[in-house]
Design an enzyme around this catalytic site. Sequence first.
Site, mmCIF file in Angstrom:
data_model
loop_
_atom_site.group_PDB
_atom_site.id
_atom_site.type_symbol
_atom_site.label_atom_id
_atom_site.label_comp_id
_atom_site.label_asym_id
_atom_site.label_seq_id
_atom_site.Cartn_x
_atom_site.Cartn_y
_atom_site.Cartn_z
ATOM 1 N N ARG A 1 0.857 -1.196 0.000
ATOM 2 C CA ARG A 1 0.000 0.000 0.000
ATOM 3 C C ARG A 1 0.888 1.239 0.000
ATOM 4 O O ARG A 1 0.633 2.212 -0.699
ATOM 5 C CB ARG A 1 -0.957 0.005 1.209
ATOM 6 C CG ARG A 1 -1.644 1.357 1.385
ATOM 7 C CD ARG A 1 -2.921 1.356 2.223
ATOM 8 N NE ARG A 1 -2.937 0.449 3.340
ATOM 9 C CZ ARG A 1 -2.238 0.614 4.476
ATOM 10 N NH1 ARG A 1 -1.461 1.667 4.646
ATOM 11 N NH2 ARG A 1 -2.316 -0.282 5.442
ATOM 12 N N TYR B 1 -15.766 18.515 -14.895
ATOM 13 C CA TYR B 1 -16.083 17.093 -15.063
ATOM 14 C C TYR B 1 -17.129 16.689 -14.014
ATOM 15 O O TYR B 1 -16.966 16.990 -12.825
ATOM 16 C CB TYR B 1 -14.799 16.265 -14.910
ATOM 17 C CG TYR B 1 -15.031 14.777 -14.936
ATOM 18 C CD1 TYR B 1 -15.364 14.133 -16.116
ATOM 19 C CD2 TYR B 1 -14.924 14.015 -13.775
ATOM 20 C CE1 TYR B 1 -15.592 12.771 -16.141
ATOM 21 C CE2 TYR B 1 -15.144 12.651 -13.793
ATOM 22 C CZ TYR B 1 -15.479 12.030 -14.978
ATOM 23 O OH TYR B 1 -15.699 10.673 -14.996
ATOM 24 N N ASP C 1 -6.472 19.784 -13.773
ATOM 25 C CA ASP C 1 -6.851 18.471 -14.291
ATOM 26 C C ASP C 1 -6.431 18.459 -15.766
ATOM 27 O O ASP C 1 -7.055 19.097 -16.604
ATOM 28 C CB ASP C 1 -8.366 18.279 -14.132
ATOM 29 C CG ASP C 1 -8.856 16.925 -14.649
ATOM 30 O OD1 ASP C 1 -8.157 16.321 -15.476
ATOM 31 O OD2 ASP C 1 -9.956 16.493 -14.233
ATOM 32 N N LYS D 1 -7.631 7.556 -19.244
ATOM 33 C CA LYS D 1 -7.893 8.099 -20.572
ATOM 34 C C LYS D 1 -6.634 7.983 -21.446
ATOM 35 O O LYS D 1 -6.228 6.899 -21.778
ATOM 36 C CB LYS D 1 -8.413 9.530 -20.450
ATOM 37 C CG LYS D 1 -9.486 9.717 -19.336
ATOM 38 C CD LYS D 1 -10.782 8.989 -19.607
ATOM 39 C CE LYS D 1 -11.722 8.914 -18.405
ATOM 40 N NZ LYS D 1 -12.020 10.160 -17.723
HETATM 41 C C1 LIG Z 1 -12.510 10.569 -16.444
HETATM 42 C C2 LIG Z 1 -12.155 11.873 -15.856
HETATM 43 C C3 LIG Z 1 -11.953 12.020 -14.474
HETATM 44 C C4 LIG Z 1 -12.148 10.887 -13.487
HETATM 45 O O1 LIG Z 1 -11.245 9.855 -13.686
HETATM 46 P P1 LIG Z 1 -11.563 8.292 -13.398
HETATM 47 O O2 LIG Z 1 -10.310 7.619 -13.793
HETATM 48 O O3 LIG Z 1 -12.756 7.934 -14.235
HETATM 49 O O4 LIG Z 1 -11.878 8.181 -11.938
HETATM 50 C C5 LIG Z 1 -11.589 13.278 -14.006
HETATM 51 N N1 LIG Z 1 -11.425 14.333 -14.846
HETATM 52 C C6 LIG Z 1 -11.621 14.218 -16.174
HETATM 53 C C7 LIG Z 1 -11.433 15.409 -17.034
HETATM 54 C C8 LIG Z 1 -11.998 12.991 -16.716
HETATM 55 O O5 LIG Z 1 -12.213 12.897 -18.047
#
Ligand SMILES: *Cc1c(COP(=O)(O)O)cnc(C)c1O
Length: 379
Positions: free
Chosen positions: A46, A98, A170, A195
């Site tokens: 962890r 988001y 982000d 992504k």
């Molecule tokens: C998908 C996404 C998230 C969240 O990420 P997860 O891996 O699905 O928890 C946060 N910000 C943006 C811009 C995203 O596209």
Amino acid sequence: MKFATKAVHAGVHPDETTGAIMTPIYQTSTYVQEGVGNHKGYAYSRTQNPTRHALEKNIAALENASYGACFASGMAAIDCIIKMLNPGDEVISTNDLYGGSYRLFRTIFEKYGIVFHFVGMSDTAEVQQKVNENTRLIWVETPTNPMMNIVDIEAMSKVARKANAWLCVDNTFATPYLQNPIDLGADVVMHSVTKYLGGHSDVVMGALVTSNDEIAKEMYRIQNSSGAVTAPMDSFLVLRGIKTLHLRVQRHCENGERVAHFLRKHPKVESVYWPGFEDHPNHEVARKQMKGFGGMISFNLKGNKLDEATEIVKKVTVFSLAESLGGVESLIGHPVTMTHSAIPKKQREKMGVVDSLIRLSVGVEDADDLIADLEQALA
Ligand SMILES: *Cc1c(COP(=O)(O)O)cnc(C)c1O
């Protein structure tokens, strides 16, 4: 080192015992110690795991940051940042955030006494208006989802500095290949690794990177205390995915450009949202802070009919109807019935999320096939 070299080499080295060129999947929870307190830097998975460690160093290098931490999802990474705050602290964020981040802020952290403001971030004055002595964090997303608005990171970092607050970006949509917020003055960068970094739609993961010692200390303390860590197997898959990040994103950008221009000329299409267009309201900022405009595109239809949009997303055959983005395969989505269904109609329409809006994650297939597919679906 330049980006492509870092993508392939940063954080990884051949295994010392066998020479294996690929980082092994250290599928282990614990590590044998030679004596009490005498271990090789790894005591429990962890806290630290060698496969995850290699990935954390790699992602930090791609963002020109000193420290990286990987989490079980993008949301777990965001959760870690907000846990650094105290009751009474205030966060300023964007009103086309988001959806998952909005839900986390409003339904989990508000009840712990953290205050969130949501404003239009294309104008720094709107952010400035919400700044007060309790402001601790400015949370930026750029480009935004699904309207592809662009926020000026450098300008926002000046607002944050003056407010004595942290700036977190982000960077999921842009990827570290196209945009490096730390270089533009951000304190922390967050990724949904799920992504583009993973890139193959086979892993859910999140990451944070920073060069700030104080934030790094808190980041690792919370990562270990809350325990939302990512697994060795997933870390391995993402290490592999990142080796081609620069190649994939180049193709996403090329295909995105072709698809955006095709859509713009189509008689059934009303508007196309893509920051590469010279008349996009924030095109100059995008040009200044990004190396390319990416493969995320939204568009709506003349007449704005919901059933026409849902028909198109059903008729495509190369694009797949699915949530998520950033994989090698092209995806199509209908925000009103999918990602943004929880937002009241009035509120979402104010953002531009109208009934006929369609969002594309343009993949790395041949652009001719992608355009032909959209052509037949729109016909
Ligand atoms: C998908 C996404 C998230 C969240 O990420 P997860 O891996 O699905 O928890 C946060 N910000 C943006 C811009 C995203 O596209």
